[in-house]
Design an enzyme around this catalytic site. Structure first.
Site, mmCIF file in Angstrom:
data_model
loop_
_atom_site.group_PDB
_atom_site.id
_atom_site.type_symbol
_atom_site.label_atom_id
_atom_site.label_comp_id
_atom_site.label_asym_id
_atom_site.label_seq_id
_atom_site.Cartn_x
_atom_site.Cartn_y
_atom_site.Cartn_z
ATOM 1 N N PHE A 149 28.221 40.276 46.365
ATOM 2 C CA PHE A 149 28.093 39.298 47.450
ATOM 3 C C PHE A 149 28.098 39.946 48.825
ATOM 4 C CE2 PHE A 149 32.709 39.787 47.731
ATOM 5 C CZ PHE A 149 32.928 39.647 49.092
ATOM 6 N N LYS A 173 19.089 39.970 40.128
ATOM 7 C CA LYS A 173 20.137 38.977 39.817
ATOM 8 C C LYS A 173 21.193 39.124 40.904
ATOM 9 C CE LYS A 173 23.738 38.082 38.444
ATOM 10 N NZ LYS A 173 24.703 37.464 39.399
ATOM 11 N N GLU A 176 26.099 35.162 42.809
ATOM 12 C CA GLU A 176 25.995 33.696 42.824
ATOM 13 C C GLU A 176 26.701 33.097 44.043
ATOM 14 O OE1 GLU A 176 27.608 35.742 40.901
ATOM 15 O OE2 GLU A 176 28.968 34.738 39.496
ATOM 16 N N CYS A 281 32.357 48.042 50.860
ATOM 17 C CA CYS A 281 32.796 49.093 49.937
ATOM 18 C C CYS A 281 32.979 50.414 50.669
ATOM 19 C CB CYS A 281 31.796 49.265 48.817
ATOM 20 S SG CYS A 281 30.247 49.909 49.423
ATOM 21 N N GLU A 383 42.000 47.892 44.972
ATOM 22 C CA GLU A 383 41.187 47.481 46.116
ATOM 23 C C GLU A 383 41.670 46.098 46.569
ATOM 24 O OE1 GLU A 383 37.081 46.648 45.021
ATOM 25 O OE2 GLU A 383 36.392 47.575 46.866
HETATM 26 P P1 NAD Z 1 31.529 41.460 41.279
HETATM 27 O O1 NAD Z 1 31.797 42.622 40.392
HETATM 28 O O2 NAD Z 1 32.381 40.248 41.141
HETATM 29 O O3 NAD Z 1 30.019 40.951 41.103
HETATM 30 C C1 NAD Z 1 28.932 41.849 41.113
HETATM 31 C C2 NAD Z 1 27.816 41.280 40.239
HETATM 32 O O4 NAD Z 1 28.286 41.177 38.892
HETATM 33 C C3 NAD Z 1 27.377 39.877 40.659
HETATM 34 O O5 NAD Z 1 25.986 39.792 40.571
HETATM 35 C C4 NAD Z 1 28.062 38.989 39.636
HETATM 36 O O6 NAD Z 1 27.338 37.796 39.367
HETATM 37 C C5 NAD Z 1 28.115 39.852 38.400
HETATM 38 N N1 NAD Z 1 29.264 39.533 37.543
HETATM 39 C C6 NAD Z 1 30.421 38.940 37.906
HETATM 40 N N2 NAD Z 1 31.245 38.820 36.850
HETATM 41 C C7 NAD Z 1 30.599 39.350 35.783
HETATM 42 C C8 NAD Z 1 30.945 39.537 34.410
HETATM 43 N N3 NAD Z 1 32.130 39.163 33.919
HETATM 44 N N4 NAD Z 1 30.053 40.127 33.613
HETATM 45 C C9 NAD Z 1 28.861 40.530 34.076
HETATM 46 N N5 NAD Z 1 28.482 40.384 35.371
HETATM 47 C C10 NAD Z 1 29.340 39.805 36.228
HETATM 48 O O7 NAD Z 1 31.574 42.025 42.773
HETATM 49 P P2 NAD Z 1 31.561 41.207 44.132
HETATM 50 O O8 NAD Z 1 32.856 40.509 44.293
HETATM 51 O O9 NAD Z 1 30.303 40.429 44.253
HETATM 52 O O10 NAD Z 1 31.445 42.408 45.186
HETATM 53 C C11 NAD Z 1 32.557 43.099 45.675
HETATM 54 C C12 NAD Z 1 32.802 44.374 44.908
HETATM 55 O O11 NAD Z 1 31.645 45.195 44.952
HETATM 56 C C13 NAD Z 1 33.917 45.210 45.491
HETATM 57 O O12 NAD Z 1 34.655 45.771 44.437
HETATM 58 C C14 NAD Z 1 33.182 46.292 46.260
HETATM 59 O O13 NAD Z 1 33.898 47.492 46.453
HETATM 60 C C15 NAD Z 1 32.013 46.513 45.378
HETATM 61 N N6 NAD Z 1 30.915 47.133 46.099
HETATM 62 C C16 NAD Z 1 30.624 48.428 45.813
HETATM 63 C C17 NAD Z 1 29.612 49.070 46.491
HETATM 64 C C18 NAD Z 1 29.257 50.486 46.155
HETATM 65 O O14 NAD Z 1 28.157 50.876 46.463
HETATM 66 N N7 NAD Z 1 30.122 51.255 45.545
HETATM 67 C C19 NAD Z 1 28.868 48.379 47.457
HETATM 68 C C20 NAD Z 1 29.189 47.053 47.717
HETATM 69 C C21 NAD Z 1 30.216 46.435 47.021
#
Ligand code: NAD
Length: 499
Positions: A149, A173, A176, A281, A383
């Site tokens: 997100f 994808k 959401e 991140c 985190e």
């Molecule tokens: P998230 O892991 O909740 O979601 C990421 C994606 O995974 C979304 O598209 C989501 O729909 C999907 N998803 C969620 N639950 C799932 C499941 N159980 N099984 C399969 N897919 C699933 O992450 P977020 O809250 O959207 O984003 C924040 C996180 O992303 C933080 O941990 C941040 O550090 C990390 N992030 C990392 C980087 C990097 O490059 N290292 C960059 C940006 C964000």
């Protein structure tokens, strides 16, 4: 109520699974839209459209592919403010920061426009007697981009820019929580002359992700999100024979040596810790002053700086940062602050309970500053992803170097010093993937590449730059010899050819 479906085959389509998720306005807490959550059969339709589009796109020469991306870049620039406003309204980050989100994505589109040069391949004339060898990089086919997100413009563009330029089709994808910008980008791609079906957006949750992981026609998965899910996506993708690059969470440290320019360090860490409400991140949620004197000087400047922070709605041009993304995330950050206090951290500034007048339903959090945080605390190991800055005091350079090096995450780190030798040694020895020297958020420019170490990234190829190009292509190497029709080579047919 606004309904957001999917973008398949050049058109917006409504979801047919019957499942939806609410999208909130983080400024007010009101539900502002509902997004469809795709089923596996909807994923099948999108992938079939992408397979068809990719077969034609792979035949398009690289300069024509580049021209489409160039036109897309110009169109996105034209729609910059519209995109930034849409982004702020779902994510909560302030308008200027949303523009930055779009611009950093466009940087990668610009790099991707260089594909005629970058995908040229290698040629060796005379590798053996009358033998030439050339290596070319072919696209993989249909690839998937699963995004978080917190950067709904930049991260999708990191992925689809590189994938499309190299001849692939993409199933995007998005999160959401804020899918409107990815949907609009796909629309603009078609408006720019992008073939329909080449960039399909399928909205959804775990069900859509699992459909991607199990689909035989999806050859690679790029993922960015939290570490546990990154690890799940990486292992499932690998199990199913797909290439995968899965970036995870982070806990980036800002080290301040005694000789640092303290005013600049405080200015940078203030923005890197609290900007975008800490939901980056590459944020700096941990500061490590080296030596008691450094810690005292840091605090004497950071405390008034925090007091001067202005929290406002995402469209307020004077706000430094806006709300966090959802009520659930606000509750999580608050409970992490509670836990930090229970674990023994000293609360110097308390951001819990902050309310913005007129926006009491919004997901706002004031800045929180915690001192005397120690490495055994859960809230140091995990985190938080909110406007919370933790101070871990170190006595020596070696102690400070060990903190990010021994942490489970290894995304980014920054060091503040005027001593080039110390900075050089730190950059060389620290066990972290991206290092800033007097630079707070060292997200590499598009012609380098992005990737952390340890639990911040699973897979061995970084995002964008030449690493991205390698991720989305496979090498084919041709060894050729042209003999006259009646000519026989002198080598034995029964021994492996040696030249
Ligand atoms: P998230 O892991 O909740 O979601 C990421 C994606 O995974 C979304 O598209 C989501 O729909 C999907 N998803 C969620 N639950 C799932 C499941 N159980 N099984 C399969 N897919 C699933 O992450 P977020 O809250 O959207 O984003 C924040 C996180 O992303 C933080 O941990 C941040 O550090 C990390 N992030 C990392 C980087 C990097 O490059 N290292 C960059 C940006 C964000």
């Amino acid at each position: 109520m606004k309904q957001i479906g999917h973008f398949i085959d050049g058109e917006k389509v409504v979801g047919s699974s019957g499942r939806t998720a609410d999208i909130f306005n983080p400024n007010t807490g009101a539900v502002q839209a509902q997004v469809a959550l795709a089923s596996a059969s909807e994923m099948d339709v999108a992938v079939a459209s992408a397979v068809k589009a990719q077969a034609k796109w792979a035949q398009v020469n690289p300069q024509r592919r580049s021209r489409v991306l160039f036109a897309f870049k110009e169109l996105v620039e034209k729609h910059m403010d519209e995109l930034a406003a849409l982004l702020s309204l779902e994510h909560g980050k302030i308008h200027a920061d949303s523009r930055g989100d779009v611009i950093r994505g466009l940087d990668v589109i610009e790099f991707a426009c260089g594909v005629p040069q970058n995908q040229k391949g290698d040629y060796t004339m005379g590798a053996g007697p009358g033998i030439d060898v050339y290596s070319i990089r072919k696209p993989l086919g249909v690839v998937a981009a699963i995004t978080p997100f917190n950067f709904p413009a930049m991260i999708p563009m990191w992925m689809f820019g590189m994938a499309i330029s190299t001849g692939n089709a993409v199933i995007l994808k998005p999160s959401e929580k804020d899918p409107s910008v990815p949907m609009r980008l796909a629309e603009l791609f078609v408006e720019a002359g992008g073939p329909v079906g080449l960039l399909n957006v399928v909205n959804g949750d775990k069900e859509a992700v699992d459909a991607i992981l199990q689909h035989d026609d999806i050859k690679a998965v790029s993922f960015v999100g939290s570490s546990d899910i990154a690890h799940y996506v990486y292992t499932e993708a690998a199990k199913n024979g797909k290439r995968a690059q899965c970036m995870g969470g982070a806990k980036n440290h800002g080290i301040i040596l005694p000789d640092a320019n303290m005013d600049q360090a405080v200015k940078d860490i203030l923005g890197a810790a609290f900007g975008s409400a800490g939901e980056r991140c590459m944020a700096l949620p941990v500061v490590v002053p080296v030596g008691e004197g450094t810690a005292e000087r840091f605090l004497s400047k950071m405390l008034p700086a925090i007091e001067g922070l202005r929290i406002g709605i995402s469209s307020d041009p004077d706000a430094d940062y806006g709300p966090v993304v959802t009520a659930a995330h606000k509750a999580k950050v608050t409970s992490m602050i509670n836990l930090a206090i229970k674990e023994g951290a000293e609360l110097l500034v308390d951001g819990r309970g902050f309310e913005l007048q007129g926006y009491e339903g919004g997901y706002f959090l004031g800045p929180t500053l915690l001192d005397n945080v120690t490495t055994n605390m859960t809230t140091y190991q995990d985190e938080i992803f909110g406007p919370v800055l933790q101070i871990v005091r170190a006595d020596t350079f070696e102690e400070a170097l060990a903190l990010p090096s021994e942490h489970q995450y290894g995304n980014g780190v920054a060091i503040y010093t005027t001593n080039g030798r110390a900075a050089r040694e730190f950059a060389d020895r620290v066990e972290v993937g991206m290092v800033g020297i007097n630079v707070p958020i060292p997200v590499p420019v598009s012609y380098h590449s992005f990737g952390g170490w340890k639990r911040s990234a699973f897979g061995d190829i970084n995002q964008y730059g030449m690493e991205g190009l390698r991720f989305y292509t496979k090498t084919k190497t041709v060894t050729q010899r042209w003999l006259e029709s009646d000519e026989l080579s002198e080598d034995s047919a029964f021994v492996i050819p040696t030249f």
